[in-house]
Write a protein that holds these residues in place. Structure first.
Motif, PDB file in Angstrom:
ATOM      1  N   ASP A 154       0.826  -1.209   0.000  1.00 25.80           N
ATOM      2  CA  ASP A 154       0.000   0.000   0.000  1.00 25.80           C
ATOM      3  C   ASP A 154       0.855   1.252   0.000  1.00 25.80           C
ATOM      4  N   TYR A 155       1.956   1.196   0.725  1.00 21.55           N
ATOM      5  CA  TYR A 155       2.840   2.356   0.826  1.00 21.55           C
ATOM      6  C   TYR A 155       3.466   2.677  -0.536  1.00 21.55           C
ATOM      7  N   VAL A 156       3.927   1.638  -1.235  1.00 23.71           N
ATOM      8  CA  VAL A 156       4.521   1.852  -2.552  1.00 23.71           C
ATOM      9  C   VAL A 156       3.492   2.444  -3.515  1.00 23.71           C
ATOM     10  N   LEU A 157       2.275   1.940  -3.456  1.00 23.15           N
ATOM     11  CA  LEU A 157       1.241   2.449  -4.361  1.00 23.15           C
ATOM     12  C   LEU A 157       0.936   3.922  -4.075  1.00 23.15           C
ATOM     13  N   THR A 158       0.937   4.318  -2.808  1.00 19.18           N
ATOM     14  CA  THR A 158       0.692   5.734  -2.512  1.00 19.18           C
ATOM     15  C   THR A 158       1.835   6.595  -3.035  1.00 19.18           C
ATOM     16  N   LEU A 159       3.052   6.061  -3.010  1.00 20.04           N
ATOM     17  CA  LEU A 159       4.180   6.815  -3.548  1.00 20.04           C
ATOM     18  C   LEU A 159       4.061   6.978  -5.062  1.00 20.04           C
ATOM     19  N   LEU A 160       3.600   5.941  -5.745  1.00 16.21           N
ATOM     20  CA  LEU A 160       3.442   6.020  -7.195  1.00 16.21           C
ATOM     21  C   LEU A 160       2.403   7.061  -7.580  1.00 16.21           C
ATOM     22  N   ASP A 161       1.394   7.218  -6.723  1.00 13.62           N
ATOM     23  CA  ASP A 161       0.346   8.199  -7.011  1.00 13.62           C
ATOM     24  C   ASP A 161       0.714   9.606  -6.542  1.00 13.62           C
ATOM     25  N   ASP A 162       1.796   9.736  -5.806  1.00 10.10           N
ATOM     26  CA  ASP A 162       2.186  11.039  -5.289  1.00 10.10           C
ATOM     27  C   ASP A 162       2.723  11.900  -6.429  1.00 10.10           C
ATOM     28  N   LYS A 163       2.441  13.178  -6.370  1.00  8.91           N
ATOM     29  CA  LYS A 163       2.890  14.076  -7.427  1.00  8.91           C
ATOM     30  C   LYS A 163       4.378  14.374  -7.270  1.00  8.91           C
ATOM     31  N   PRO A 164       5.198  14.046  -8.281  1.00 11.30           N
ATOM     32  CA  PRO A 164       6.642  14.265  -8.159  1.00 11.30           C
ATOM     33  C   PRO A 164       7.018  15.720  -8.426  1.00 11.30           C
ATOM     34  N   ASP A 165       8.174  16.100  -7.959  1.00 15.99           N
ATOM     35  CA  ASP A 165       8.700  17.437  -8.196  1.00 15.99           C
ATOM     36  C   ASP A 165      10.131  17.305  -8.716  1.00 15.99           C
ATOM     37  N   VAL A 166      10.255  16.698  -9.902  1.00 10.54           N
ATOM     38  CA  VAL A 166      11.572  16.458 -10.494  1.00 10.54           C
ATOM     39  C   VAL A 166      11.531  16.873 -11.966  1.00 10.54           C
ATOM     40  N   PRO A 167      12.644  17.353 -12.502  1.00 10.61           N
ATOM     41  CA  PRO A 167      12.678  17.751 -13.922  1.00 10.61           C
ATOM     42  C   PRO A 167      12.435  16.550 -14.834  1.00 10.61           C
ATOM     43  N   GLY A 168      11.672  16.754 -15.884  1.00 16.35           N
ATOM     44  CA  GLY A 168      11.494  15.716 -16.896  1.00 16.35           C
ATOM     45  C   GLY A 168      10.489  14.643 -16.542  1.00 16.35           C
ATOM     46  N   TRP A 169       9.809  14.758 -15.402  1.00 16.19           N
ATOM     47  CA  TRP A 169       8.816  13.738 -15.047  1.00 16.19           C
ATOM     48  C   TRP A 169       7.580  14.446 -14.516  1.00 16.19           C
ATOM     49  N   GLU A 170       6.599  14.565 -15.378  1.00 14.49           N
ATOM     50  CA  GLU A 170       5.363  15.213 -14.976  1.00 14.49           C
ATOM     51  C   GLU A 170       4.292  14.160 -14.767  1.00 14.49           C
ATOM     52  N   TRP A 171       3.662  14.229 -13.633  1.00 17.89           N
ATOM     53  CA  TRP A 171       2.628  13.259 -13.317  1.00 17.89           C
ATOM     54  C   TRP A 171       1.422  13.468 -14.229  1.00 17.89           C
ATOM     55  N   CYS A 172       0.913  12.369 -14.802  1.00 18.57           N
ATOM     56  CA  CYS A 172      -0.253  12.442 -15.685  1.00 18.57           C
ATOM     57  C   CYS A 172      -1.461  11.868 -14.968  1.00 18.57           C
ATOM     58  N   PRO A 173      -2.549  12.601 -14.896  1.00 19.97           N
ATOM     59  CA  PRO A 173      -3.748  12.088 -14.221  1.00 19.97           C
ATOM     60  C   PRO A 173      -4.371  10.947 -15.018  1.00 19.97           C
ATOM     61  N   PRO A 174      -5.197  10.131 -14.378  1.00 20.61           N
ATOM     62  CA  PRO A 174      -5.823   8.995 -15.062  1.00 20.61           C
ATOM     63  C   PRO A 174      -6.687   9.394 -16.245  1.00 20.61           C
ATOM     64  N   THR A 175      -7.201  10.624 -16.250  1.00 24.08           N
ATOM     65  CA  THR A 175      -8.087  11.049 -17.334  1.00 24.08           C
ATOM     66  C   THR A 175      -7.258  11.510 -18.523  1.00 24.08           C
ATOM     67  N   SER A 176      -6.663  10.571 -19.245  1.00 22.43           N
ATOM     68  CA  SER A 176      -5.859  10.892 -20.427  1.00 22.43           C
ATOM     69  C   SER A 176      -6.767  11.102 -21.619  1.00 22.43           C
ATOM     70  N   PRO A 177      -6.269  11.743 -22.679  1.00 18.86           N
ATOM     71  CA  PRO A 177      -7.098  12.016 -23.847  1.00 18.86           C
ATOM     72  C   PRO A 177      -7.605  10.769 -24.541  1.00 18.86           C
ATOM     73  N   GLY A 178      -6.967   9.619 -24.308  1.00 16.72           N
ATOM     74  CA  GLY A 178      -7.419   8.404 -24.964  1.00 16.72           C
ATOM     75  C   GLY A 178      -6.667   8.148 -26.246  1.00 16.72           C
ATOM     76  N   PRO A 179      -6.942   7.014 -26.909  1.00 15.85           N
ATOM     77  CA  PRO A 179      -6.187   6.633 -28.101  1.00 15.85           C
ATOM     78  C   PRO A 179      -6.503   7.508 -29.297  1.00 15.85           C
ATOM     79  N   LEU A 180      -5.640   7.480 -30.272  1.00 14.52           N
ATOM     80  CA  LEU A 180      -5.894   8.202 -31.519  1.00 14.52           C
ATOM     81  C   LEU A 180      -7.147   7.681 -32.177  1.00 14.52           C
ATOM     82  N   SER A 181      -7.855   8.556 -32.835  1.00 12.71           N
ATOM     83  CA  SER A 181      -9.004   8.118 -33.605  1.00 12.71           C
ATOM     84  C   SER A 181      -8.541   7.358 -34.826  1.00 12.71           C
ATOM     85  N   GLN A 182      -9.440   6.632 -35.450  1.00 13.17           N
ATOM     86  CA  GLN A 182      -9.090   5.828 -36.615  1.00 13.17           C
ATOM     87  C   GLN A 182      -8.516   6.690 -37.737  1.00 13.17           C
TER      88      GLN A 182
END
Length: 277
Positions: free
Chosen positions: A23-51
């Motif tokens: 559980d602890y590791v999973l909470t860390l994965l969901d934590d918002k990082p503050d490092v260059p080159g790694w921006e946290w992406c929320p679960p609501t992504s734009p989705g796949p490319l259209s056909q």
């Protein structure tokens, strides 16, 4: 180029449990990082490319509607493709040598695999001068299935676009003229540019490819002049800083010191120089 990676992480199971480690590791994965080159992406992504945004698949446009367009000299059309494929196979050691310095060492073998696949399709009668768009689609399928890697994808997209361009600009049951080739080549390049950020001068295969296509159109379909422009562009990659492709990961000073052209660009040069032989 844009891409993605998948990481698999082995978490402690419930049977290992007297510790809240999982559980602890999973909470860390969901934590918002503050490092260059790694921006946290929320679960609501734009989705796949259209056909309609997806890259064209060679087998999606290989139906019966592509038939009916012949070359002025069908035998010369096939002989030219065969000559280019054989030249690529012969050039494999040199292109491999270039790529061992300017990339990851497999460009020559990738092009050789594609060339051997094309020769097999000529032998089986799937590439003919009587049905140009279908023959070009067959080459796209070979690139997609036999070559692999980024080169295979780019060649497949380009030849798929070329077949579509020929079909759109030629009159059914008529010969494919140089003017039709010029329009189809331009549309194929535009299609390719929808899937790569590389633009000349970039030290990639698009450098000689664009030089050839633009010169061919501007010179009233003078093939020799267009090939000369492509060869010069390929040779010029010796002096360029890589903006995309394999060479972007290699130390630029070393490439310039050893005067190594881009292997992918050199492959395009070999094809074009031998296509009409």
């Amino acid at each position: 180029m844009p891409g993605f990676s998948i990481t698999l992480l082995l978490l402690p199971t419930e049977h290992e449990a007297d510790s809240p480690a999982a559980d602890y590791v999973l909470t860390l994965l969901d934590d918002k990082p503050d490092v260059p080159g790694w921006e946290w992406c929320p679960p609501t992504s734009p989705g796949p490319l259209s056909q309609q945004d997806a890259a064209p698949k060679a087998d999606e446009i290989s139906g019966a509607d592509l038939g009916g367009f012949s070359a002025p000299d069908p035998r010369a059309f096939v002989d030219g493709i065969k000559s280019a494929a054989e030249a690529l196979i012969k050039a494999e050691p040199e292109i491999t040598r270039m790529d061992s310095i300017a990339g990851d060492g497999d460009c020559g073998l990738t092009l050789k695999a594609g060339a051997e696949g094309v020769l097999a399709k000529i032998e089986s009668g799937d590439i003919t001068g009587q049905d140009i768009p279908r023959s070009i689609i067959t080459i796209a399928q070979v690139a997609e299935e036999a070559m692999g890697g980024t080169s295979g994808a780019l060649y497949s997209i380009f030849f798929s676009g070329l077949s579509q361009g020929l079909h759109a600009n030629a009159s059914r049951d008529a010969q494919v003229t140089p003017q039709v080739w010029a329009k189809a080549l331009k549309s194929a390049l535009d299609k390719l540019y929808g899937y790569t950020r590389a633009r000349p001068p970039s030290r990639t295969l698009v450098d000689p490819l664009e030089a050839f296509i633009q010169t061919y159109a501007a010179s009233n379909q003078d093939y020799v002049k267009a090939v000369t422009a492509a060869a010069e562009a390929a040779d010029h990659t010796k002096t360029l800083d890589a903006k995309a492709g394999r060479s972007a990961y290699v130390e630029g000073d070393r490439l310039k010191k050893e005067q190594i052209p881009d292997p992918g660009a050199w492959g395009v040069k070999v094809i074009l120089e031998n296509l009409s032989a």
